[in-house]
Design an enzyme around this catalytic site. Sequence first.
Site, PDB file in Angstrom:
ATOM      1  N   HIS A   1       1.098  -0.904  -0.301  1.00  0.00           N
ATOM      2  CA  HIS A   1      -0.124  -0.075   0.017  1.00  0.00           C
ATOM      3  C   HIS A   1       1.153   1.113  -0.085  1.00  0.00           C
ATOM      4  O   HIS A   1       2.150   1.330   0.207  1.00  0.00           O
ATOM      5  CB  HIS A   1      -0.990   0.063   1.197  1.00  0.00           C
ATOM      6  CG  HIS A   1      -0.186  -0.260   2.384  1.00  0.00           C
ATOM      7  ND1 HIS A   1      -0.069  -0.389   2.918  1.00  0.00           N
ATOM      8  CD2 HIS A   1      -0.234   1.357   3.606  1.00  0.00           C
ATOM      9  CE1 HIS A   1       0.708   0.041   4.051  1.00  0.00           C
ATOM     10  NE2 HIS A   1       0.673   1.098   4.322  1.00  0.00           N
TER      11      HIS A   1
ATOM     12  N   ASP B   1       0.622   4.761   1.649  1.00  0.00           N
ATOM     13  CA  ASP B   1      -0.207   6.175   2.914  1.00  0.00           C
ATOM     14  C   ASP B   1      -0.597   7.439   2.060  1.00  0.00           C
ATOM     15  O   ASP B   1       0.390   7.546   2.071  1.00  0.00           O
ATOM     16  CB  ASP B   1       1.089   6.522   3.907  1.00  0.00           C
ATOM     17  CG  ASP B   1       1.335   4.559   4.908  1.00  0.00           C
ATOM     18  OD1 ASP B   1       0.924   4.258   4.580  1.00  0.00           O
ATOM     19  OD2 ASP B   1       2.772   5.842   5.765  1.00  0.00           O
TER      20      ASP B   1
ATOM     21  N   HIS C   1       4.781   0.158   0.078  1.00  0.00           N
ATOM     22  CA  HIS C   1       5.323  -0.658   0.815  1.00  0.00           C
ATOM     23  C   HIS C   1       4.297  -1.910   1.354  1.00  0.00           C
ATOM     24  O   HIS C   1       3.451  -1.464   1.352  1.00  0.00           O
ATOM     25  CB  HIS C   1       6.114   0.233   2.388  1.00  0.00           C
ATOM     26  CG  HIS C   1       4.928   1.094   2.671  1.00  0.00           C
ATOM     27  ND1 HIS C   1       4.031   2.066   1.976  1.00  0.00           N
ATOM     28  CD2 HIS C   1       4.038   0.995   4.047  1.00  0.00           C
ATOM     29  CE1 HIS C   1       3.644   3.155   2.889  1.00  0.00           C
ATOM     30  NE2 HIS C   1       3.379   2.293   4.351  1.00  0.00           N
TER      31      HIS C   1
ATOM     32  N   ARG D   1       6.119  -8.942  15.729  1.00  0.00           N
ATOM     33  CA  ARG D   1       7.032  -7.394  15.770  1.00  0.00           C
ATOM     34  C   ARG D   1       5.791  -6.686  15.987  1.00  0.00           C
ATOM     35  O   ARG D   1       4.942  -6.781  16.270  1.00  0.00           O
ATOM     36  CB  ARG D   1       7.029  -7.903  14.307  1.00  0.00           C
ATOM     37  CG  ARG D   1       7.627  -6.193  13.709  1.00  0.00           C
ATOM     38  CD  ARG D   1       7.724  -6.363  12.065  1.00  0.00           C
ATOM     39  NE  ARG D   1       8.559  -4.832  11.157  1.00  0.00           N
ATOM     40  CZ  ARG D   1       7.473  -4.213  10.705  1.00  0.00           C
ATOM     41  NH1 ARG D   1       6.597  -4.724  11.137  1.00  0.00           N
ATOM     42  NH2 ARG D   1       8.204  -3.096  10.445  1.00  0.00           N
TER      43      ARG D   1
HETATM   44  O1  LIG Z   1       4.482  -1.794  10.864  1.00  0.00           O
HETATM   45  C1  LIG Z   1       5.454  -1.294   9.422  1.00  0.00           C
HETATM   46  O2  LIG Z   1       6.844  -1.616   9.158  1.00  0.00           O
HETATM   47  C2  LIG Z   1       4.570  -0.568   8.198  1.00  0.00           C
HETATM   48  C3  LIG Z   1       3.615  -0.358   8.663  1.00  0.00           C
HETATM   49  C4  LIG Z   1       2.602   0.452   8.635  1.00  0.00           C
HETATM   50  O3  LIG Z   1       2.841   0.815   6.838  1.00  0.00           O
HETATM   51  C5  LIG Z   1       1.145   1.706   8.066  1.00  0.00           C
HETATM   52  O4  LIG Z   1       0.656   1.343   9.658  1.00  0.00           O
HETATM   53  O5  LIG Z   1       1.374   1.815   7.242  1.00  0.00           O
HETATM   54 FE   LIG Z   2       1.919   2.171   5.501  1.00  0.00          FE
END
Ligand SMILES: O=C(O)CCC(=O)C(=O)O
Ligand SMILES: [Fe+2]
Length: 159
Positions: free
Chosen positions: A39, A41, A95, A105
């Site tokens: 996705h 952001d 990402h 994690r």
């Molecule tokens: O957990 C991560 O490293 C990325 C989180 C992410 O991309 C998001 O919350 O939009």
């Molecule tokens: Fe993200």
Amino acid sequence: MGHISSFFAENCLPNTCYLRLNRYPPCPISSEVFGLMPHTDSDFLTILYQDQVGGLQLVKDKKWITVKPNPDALIINIGDLFQAWSNGIYKSVEHRVITNKQVERFSVAYFCCPSYDTMIESCKEPSIYRKFSFGEFRQQVQHDVRTIGYKVGLPRFLI
Ligand SMILES: O=C(O)CCC(=O)C(=O)O
Ligand SMILES: [Fe+2]
């Protein structure tokens, strides 16, 4: 980039930005399941902290690369609004997060967003995107996810 220097201070206020705490449980079938689907952001900038487990990947030169965990660093991701605002000069990074078989994690993401009535327009002519409000952008994203199952994002606003 031709925008007034106080734009962020005036429009991305603490009450329009938000923090998300992400927890990714261990996943026995990690090769088949994403922690977070690919996705971009929908904000201006995301300030991200990932723990030592790793799993964040981003697209560079059309390839997925892993972002190595660094306890002393924050990751700054450019979001969709920054891409529109810069007329496509700065790209909203695609990402995703891959899961880990054994280890849980955590990550912390701070999303820098303007108020819904903030107009997003490029500083340069000819603009490749039409002018839109952040509220309109959010609504369009939510509508697409509900009706076609995924986010189209900025291409919807191309002129
Ligand atoms: O957990 C991560 O490293 C990325 C989180 C992410 O991309 C998001 O919350 O939009
Ligand atoms: Fe993200």
